[in-house]
Enzyme design. Structure first.
Site, mmCIF file in Angstrom:
data_model
loop_
_atom_site.group_PDB
_atom_site.id
_atom_site.type_symbol
_atom_site.label_atom_id
_atom_site.label_comp_id
_atom_site.label_asym_id
_atom_site.label_seq_id
_atom_site.Cartn_x
_atom_site.Cartn_y
_atom_site.Cartn_z
ATOM 1 N N PRO A 22 -13.946 32.499 -29.347
ATOM 2 C CA PRO A 22 -14.808 33.491 -30.053
ATOM 3 C C PRO A 22 -14.874 35.034 -29.022
ATOM 4 C CG PRO A 22 -15.996 31.871 -28.819
ATOM 5 C CD PRO A 22 -14.594 31.370 -28.576
ATOM 6 N N ASP A 23 -15.076 35.952 -29.760
ATOM 7 C CA ASP A 23 -15.292 37.404 -29.134
ATOM 8 C C ASP A 23 -16.518 37.255 -28.318
ATOM 9 O OD1 ASP A 23 -15.792 39.655 -28.030
ATOM 10 O OD2 ASP A 23 -15.539 40.775 -30.119
ATOM 11 N N PHE A 24 -16.523 37.128 -26.985
ATOM 12 C CA PHE A 24 -17.607 36.853 -26.129
ATOM 13 C C PHE A 24 -18.639 38.046 -26.029
ATOM 14 C CE2 PHE A 24 -14.414 38.545 -23.143
ATOM 15 C CZ PHE A 24 -15.011 39.389 -22.519
ATOM 16 N N ARG A 25 -18.118 39.272 -26.774
ATOM 17 C CA ARG A 25 -19.069 40.457 -26.720
ATOM 18 C C ARG A 25 -19.892 40.416 -28.014
ATOM 19 N NH1 ARG A 25 -15.073 42.653 -23.131
ATOM 20 N NH2 ARG A 25 -16.267 43.290 -21.089
ATOM 21 N N GLN A 90 -6.367 43.008 -23.401
ATOM 22 C CA GLN A 90 -7.622 42.750 -22.711
ATOM 23 C C GLN A 90 -7.999 41.399 -22.555
ATOM 24 O OE1 GLN A 90 -9.513 45.871 -25.881
ATOM 25 N NE2 GLN A 90 -10.881 46.181 -23.952
ATOM 26 N N ASN A 91 -7.264 40.374 -23.128
ATOM 27 C CA ASN A 91 -7.494 39.201 -23.159
ATOM 28 C C ASN A 91 -6.886 38.399 -21.933
ATOM 29 O OD1 ASN A 91 -8.617 39.609 -25.857
ATOM 30 N ND2 ASN A 91 -6.505 38.999 -27.011
ATOM 31 N N ASP A 93 -6.292 34.766 -22.033
ATOM 32 C CA ASP A 93 -6.016 33.551 -22.532
ATOM 33 C C ASP A 93 -4.697 33.266 -22.339
ATOM 34 O OD1 ASP A 93 -4.973 34.947 -24.585
ATOM 35 O OD2 ASP A 93 -6.890 34.819 -25.648
ATOM 36 N N HIS A 108 -7.267 42.685 -17.660
ATOM 37 C CA HIS A 108 -8.337 42.155 -17.328
ATOM 38 C C HIS A 108 -8.032 41.045 -16.737
ATOM 39 C CE1 HIS A 108 -11.224 44.294 -20.459
ATOM 40 N NE2 HIS A 108 -10.663 45.110 -19.646
ATOM 41 N N CYS A 119 -9.153 33.326 2.435
ATOM 42 C CA CYS A 119 -7.794 33.199 3.110
ATOM 43 C C CYS A 119 -6.719 33.934 2.187
ATOM 44 C CB CYS A 119 -7.409 32.142 3.511
ATOM 45 S SG CYS A 119 -6.744 30.779 2.167
ATOM 46 N N CYS A 140 -10.471 25.882 -2.294
ATOM 47 C CA CYS A 140 -9.083 26.322 -1.601
ATOM 48 C C CYS A 140 -8.551 25.134 -0.726
ATOM 49 C CB CYS A 140 -9.240 27.464 -0.690
ATOM 50 S SG CYS A 140 -7.770 27.867 0.064
ATOM 51 N N CYS A 143 -8.621 26.237 3.027
ATOM 52 C CA CYS A 143 -9.695 26.643 3.945
ATOM 53 C C CYS A 143 -11.122 26.052 3.401
ATOM 54 C CB CYS A 143 -9.914 28.055 4.214
ATOM 55 S SG CYS A 143 -10.509 29.097 2.865
HETATM 56 ZN ZN LIG Z 1 -8.765 29.679 1.562
#
Ligand SMILES: [Zn+2]
Length: 237
Positions: A22-25, A90-91, A93, A108, A119, A140, A143
């Site tokens: 779906p278009d989140f906007r 702009q996607n 996905d 984006h 890190c 991560c 770290c």
């Molecule tokens: Zn890290």
């Protein structure tokens, strides 16, 4: 498109709605239900990455399962046929890439990976999904900090190299074909201005109006998944 080459394509959420994203906007979209400042901003991530991941985890799963639709496939076909130089999207996905498009500029960011704010180590999507299978948020491995998806959050700058490349493409385009974007979000919405200022033309395939309609040489109020296959068929014959 035959006459005006090179042609660069600019896509937005409308190209992926037929893939179940779906278009989140939109008024019924994600940001109507979730406050973007609370779940989609860089400040929110810094303050509470676990909360932001509680929102992102199901979204990443949904995006990973989505399949390219006829619109994505047609753009890849048009690139193979030599009618499309590049797709600026702009996607986040990855559906253009998965459909077979080779020149894709993601302004984006994308879900392709996630980076550790501590890190700087980067994890590919497959590893992020593995980590998410075992925890609510991916930590991560180097770290232990919670990694951030490589998508542009509200309050973050767009990736400089991608926006530079997109601007360069828009300036050199004899035709900018906008698909499924309402052209409301800057700086991407500034790309048609670049094309027009450099003497190129604008074609828009979108459901609903855009602020650039009056400048478009061609305007199609329609669905990308219906219009683009017809275009590809016509140009392939
Ligand atoms: Zn890290």
């Amino acid at each position: 498109m035959r006459a005006r080459q090179p042609c660069v394509v600019l896509t937005g959420a409308g190209v992926s709605t037929e893939s179940g994203i779906p278009d989140f906007r939109s008024p019924t979209g994600l940001w109507a239900k979730f406050d973007p400042l609370e779940y989609g901003s860089i400040e929110a991530f810094r303050a509470d990455p676990l909360k932001v991941w509680s929102f992102y985890k199901p979204r990443v799963a949904m995006l990973t399962e989505a399949q390219p639709n006829a619109g994505h496939l047609s753009l890849a076909e048009l690139e193979r046929l030599g009618f499309v130089e590049a797709v600026v999207t702009q996607n986040i996905d990855l559906l253009h890439e998965r459909a077979g498009s080779r020149e894709v500029v993601e302004v984006h960011g994308s879900i392709r990976g996630a980076t550790c704010p501590g890190c700087g180590e980067r994890q590919p999507l497959e590893r992020v999904l593995e980590l998410l299978a075992e925890a609510d948020a991916p930590a991560c491995p180097a770290c232990g900090e919670i990694v951030k998806p490589d998508v542009v959050f509200f309050g973050e700058l767009l990736p400089a190299a991608a926006i530079e490349r997109a601007t360069e493409l828009a300036r050199s385009a004899a035709l900018l074909l906008v698909v499924g974007s309402a052209l409301e979000v800057y700086p991407v919405a500034g790309l048609p201005e670049e094309t027009l200022a450099a003497g190129g033309q604008l074609a828009i395939v979108n459901r609903g109006p855009t602020p650039f309609d009056q400048w478009a040489a061609l305007l199609v109020d329609g669905n990308a998944a219906a219009v683009l296959p017809a275009l590809a068929r016509e140009l392939a014959s």
